[in-house]
Structure formats: C-alpha cells, structure tokens
Design a protein around this motif. Structure first.
Motif, short mmCIF file in Angstrom:
data_model
loop_
_atom_site.label_atom_id
_atom_site.label_comp_id
_atom_site.label_asym_id
_atom_site.label_seq_id
_atom_site.Cartn_x
_atom_site.Cartn_y
_atom_site.Cartn_z
N GLU A 77 -6.82 -28.20 -0.18
CA GLU A 77 -5.67 -28.97 0.29
C GLU A 77 -4.37 -28.17 0.17
OE1 GLU A 77 -5.82 -32.52 -2.06
OE2 GLU A 77 -7.33 -33.46 -0.79
N GLU A 80 -4.26 -25.62 2.93
CA GLU A 80 -3.96 -26.30 4.19
C GLU A 80 -2.46 -26.62 4.28
OE1 GLU A 80 -6.55 -29.68 4.57
OE2 GLU A 80 -8.33 -28.40 4.59
N LEU A 81 -1.87 -27.05 3.17
CA LEU A 81 -0.43 -27.33 3.17
C LEU A 81 0.38 -26.08 3.49
CD1 LEU A 81 0.39 -29.63 0.12
CD2 LEU A 81 0.97 -30.03 2.50
N ILE A 83 -0.64 -23.41 5.13
CA ILE A 83 -0.87 -23.03 6.52
C ILE A 83 -0.07 -23.94 7.45
CG2 ILE A 83 -2.60 -22.98 8.37
CD1 ILE A 83 -4.62 -22.06 6.18
N LYS A 84 -0.08 -25.22 7.18
CA LYS A 84 0.64 -26.19 8.00
C LYS A 84 2.15 -25.93 7.97
CE LYS A 84 1.06 -31.17 8.59
NZ LYS A 84 0.67 -32.47 8.05
N SER A 85 2.66 -25.45 6.85
CA SER A 85 4.10 -25.24 6.72
C SER A 85 4.59 -24.06 7.56
CB SER A 85 4.48 -25.02 5.26
OG SER A 85 4.04 -23.74 4.80
N ARG A 86 3.70 -23.24 8.01
CA ARG A 86 4.09 -22.08 8.85
C ARG A 86 4.05 -22.51 10.27
NH1 ARG A 86 7.26 -18.47 7.71
NH2 ARG A 86 6.48 -17.24 9.34
#
Length: 86
Positions: A77, A80-81, A83-86
């Motif tokens: 998790e 994933e956070l 990666i999502k923030s980029r």
C-alpha cells in the motif's frame, strides 16, 4: 496519524516557496527562473510525501508486528501511494 513538527515545518517551507514563486510572477521575472522555482517546490513536495509515507509505514509495521500480523500488505500500500503521488 500524528504529524510531527518536522513534517509541518517541511510544508511551511513549501508554502513559503510557493509565495515566492507568486511574487516572482507578480514582478514578471524570467520564465526560466519561475519554472526553476516551481521545480524546487515540486521536489520539496515529493520529499514531504515520501517522508510522510515512510513515517506512517514505520508506525504501522511496528503495530502489526506487535499484534503478530503480517505487514507485507502495508508495504504494498505504501509503494502504491508513492507511485500514485507521481
């Protein structure tokens, strides 16, 4: 989650950088200089995100270990956070 003073200090610094960029724009500074400062803001925000995720992950892993549970889901998790923030 309890956010440390260091975390808040990082965000206040970013806030100051953004104000500085706005001031540069109002003063009609060179585009290259404005973009350079915006890039610094983005880098600071990325570092703040990573710091918050890492701190939270550390806390959560310790809690899971104390409870005798597997923490591998927490690590996924967190990744994933990031990666999502980029």
């Amino acid at each position: 989650m309890n956010y440390s003073e260091d975390t808040k200090k990082r965000l206040r610094r970013i806030e100051g950088q953004v104000r500085g960029v706005l001031r540069m724009m109002e003063e009609e500074k060179n585009c290259k200089d404005v973009v350079s400062q915006l890039s610094a803001v983005r880098n600071a925000a990325d570092k703040a995100i990573a710091f918050i995720v890492a701190t939270n992950l550390e806390q959560c892993i310790l809690e899971e270990q104390e409870a005798g549970r597997d923490s591998s889901k927490l690590v996924r998790e967190a990744v994933e956070l990031l990666i999502k923030s980029r």
